[in-house]
Design a protein around this motif. Structure first.
Motif, PDB file in Angstrom:
ATOM      1  N   VAL A 167       4.173 -10.458 -59.538  1.00  0.00           N
ATOM      2  CA  VAL A 167       5.305 -11.291 -59.953  1.00  0.00           C
ATOM      3  C   VAL A 167       5.336 -11.447 -61.462  1.00  0.00           C
ATOM      4  O   VAL A 167       6.388 -11.302 -62.107  1.00  0.00           O
ATOM      5  CB  VAL A 167       5.236 -12.674 -59.268  1.00  0.00           C
ATOM      6  N   LEU A 168       4.173 -11.710 -62.065  1.00  0.00           N
ATOM      7  CA  LEU A 168       4.103 -11.874 -63.513  1.00  0.00           C
ATOM      8  C   LEU A 168       4.479 -10.584 -64.241  1.00  0.00           C
ATOM      9  O   LEU A 168       5.128 -10.615 -65.290  1.00  0.00           O
ATOM     10  CB  LEU A 168       2.693 -12.309 -63.918  1.00  0.00           C
ATOM     11  N   ASN A 169       4.090  -9.442 -63.679  1.00  0.00           N
ATOM     12  CA  ASN A 169       4.432  -8.157 -64.285  1.00  0.00           C
ATOM     13  C   ASN A 169       5.907  -7.833 -64.113  1.00  0.00           C
ATOM     14  O   ASN A 169       6.515  -7.215 -64.996  1.00  0.00           O
ATOM     15  CB  ASN A 169       3.568  -7.042 -63.699  1.00  0.00           C
ATOM     16  N   GLU A 170       6.480  -8.236 -62.997  1.00  0.00           N
ATOM     17  CA  GLU A 170       7.922  -8.029 -62.813  1.00  0.00           C
ATOM     18  C   GLU A 170       8.709  -8.806 -63.856  1.00  0.00           C
ATOM     19  O   GLU A 170       9.678  -8.300 -64.433  1.00  0.00           O
ATOM     20  CB  GLU A 170       8.335  -8.453 -61.399  1.00  0.00           C
ATOM     21  N   GLN A 171       8.274 -10.038 -64.117  1.00  0.00           N
ATOM     22  CA  GLN A 171       8.935 -10.852 -65.130  1.00  0.00           C
ATOM     23  C   GLN A 171       8.770 -10.232 -66.518  1.00  0.00           C
ATOM     24  O   GLN A 171       9.724 -10.189 -67.307  1.00  0.00           O
ATOM     25  CB  GLN A 171       8.367 -12.269 -65.101  1.00  0.00           C
ATOM     26  N   ALA A 172       7.566  -9.748 -66.806  1.00  0.00           N
ATOM     27  CA  ALA A 172       7.313  -9.131 -68.106  1.00  0.00           C
ATOM     28  C   ALA A 172       8.110  -7.843 -68.265  1.00  0.00           C
ATOM     29  O   ALA A 172       8.629  -7.558 -69.355  1.00  0.00           O
ATOM     30  CB  ALA A 172       5.820  -8.859 -68.274  1.00  0.00           C
ATOM     31  N   ARG A 173       8.218  -7.068 -67.190  1.00  0.00           N
ATOM     32  CA  ARG A 173       8.980  -5.821 -67.281  1.00  0.00           C
ATOM     33  C   ARG A 173      10.437  -6.099 -67.640  1.00  0.00           C
ATOM     34  O   ARG A 173      11.055  -5.364 -68.429  1.00  0.00           O
ATOM     35  CB  ARG A 173       8.903  -5.048 -65.965  1.00  0.00           C
ATOM     36  N   ALA A 174      10.975  -7.179 -67.093  1.00  0.00           N
ATOM     37  CA  ALA A 174      12.348  -7.550 -67.423  1.00  0.00           C
ATOM     38  C   ALA A 174      12.481  -7.889 -68.902  1.00  0.00           C
ATOM     39  O   ALA A 174      13.483  -7.540 -69.550  1.00  0.00           O
ATOM     40  CB  ALA A 174      12.787  -8.731 -66.566  1.00  0.00           C
ATOM     41  N   GLU A 175      11.461  -8.548 -69.461  1.00  0.00           N
ATOM     42  CA  GLU A 175      11.481  -8.895 -70.884  1.00  0.00           C
ATOM     43  C   GLU A 175      11.303  -7.651 -71.756  1.00  0.00           C
ATOM     44  O   GLU A 175      11.902  -7.535 -72.824  1.00  0.00           O
ATOM     45  CB  GLU A 175      10.372  -9.905 -71.187  1.00  0.00           C
ATOM     46  N   LEU A 176      10.480  -6.716 -71.292  1.00  0.00           N
ATOM     47  CA  LEU A 176      10.239  -5.495 -72.059  1.00  0.00           C
ATOM     48  C   LEU A 176      11.463  -4.591 -72.091  1.00  0.00           C
ATOM     49  O   LEU A 176      11.659  -3.823 -73.029  1.00  0.00           O
ATOM     50  CB  LEU A 176       9.047  -4.735 -71.460  1.00  0.00           C
ATOM     51  N   GLY A 177      12.253  -4.644 -71.040  1.00  0.00           N
ATOM     52  CA  GLY A 177      13.458  -3.829 -70.993  1.00  0.00           C
ATOM     53  C   GLY A 177      13.183  -2.391 -70.615  1.00  0.00           C
ATOM     54  O   GLY A 177      12.211  -2.076 -69.925  1.00  0.00           O
TER      55      GLY A 177
END
Length: 219
Positions: A167-177
């Motif tokens: 979940v935390l990586n999914e959120q980060a991936r969204a921020e990374l673009g």
């Protein structure tokens, strides 16, 4: 294959690192270990050896001095200081750029656990030097606002059984673009201890780096 221990003069007393340099190296990967670990992390060492087999040099470094390591073992206060760890990684990247054997090579960062956050912050501050990032079971969310500034292609590898970190990586991936890709390793927990799972990490990391660290950076 040349192996040497070096002292990197980025803090008082220096940081100890193990450098492995294949004769035909096409890039170099700097490892950022997770909380409570060191350059001797068996998982990072195993991945590094697989990268060496793919003609990538590796630098495994202790991000804390001996005195700091003693303090951190007692208080755990430094291992989560992402800003400090990222500053040290960025300074090491600068040192590598001036080092005679490493300076000509494009740079990748491999971060595990909290080390992944430090790697991403360092990548954001050195966009002209860091060409690729791989996170293993990482906490990229701890990189905060730096995520939107990362320009290097970033691979996020998470164990399929590590649900909270997914979940935390999914959120980060969204921020990374669009620079980031999230891949799940089936049947793996946070430390990738299950048979064959760490080998999958090494294989995917190897492919990610070798396809992105092919052009030598100008010396």
């Amino acid at each position: 294959m040349e192996t040497r221990e070096v002292t990197i003069p980025v803090v008082e007393g220096g940081l100890t690192a193990d450098v492995i340099m294949p004769s035909d190296a096409t890039g170099v990967v700097l490892f950022a270990h997770g909380s409570g670990s060191s350059r001797h992390s068996p998982r990072n060492v195993a991945v590094a050896h697989q990268l060496n087999a793919r003609s990538l040099a590796t630098v495994l470094v202790d991000l804390l001095t001996l005195d700091e390591d003693v303090l951190d073992a007692r208080t755990a206060e430094l291992r989560f200081d992402i800003g400090m760890l990222a500053e040290r990684l960025a300074a090491i990247v600068d040192w590598m750029g001036e080092e005679p054997t490493l300076g000509r090579l494009p740079v990748g960062l491999f971060g595990a656990s909290t080390g992944a956050a430090a790697a991403l912050v360092a990548a954001a501050t050195r966009p002209d030097r860091v060409a690729a990032v791989v996170s293993r079971g990482g906490r990229p969310d701890l990189a905060g606002n730096a995520l939107s500034k990362v320009r290097a292609p970033t691979l996020l590898l998470v164990g399929g059984l590590d649900e909270e970190v997914i979940v935390l990586n999914e959120q980060a991936r969204a921020e990374l673009g669009e620079v980031a890709e999230l891949r799940i390793v089936p049947g793996a927990t946070h430390l990738f201890e299950e048979p064959g799972t760490l080998e999958q990490v090494a294989d995917q990391a190897g492919t990610w780096f070798t396809t992105r660290l092919r052009t030598p950076h100008p010396a």
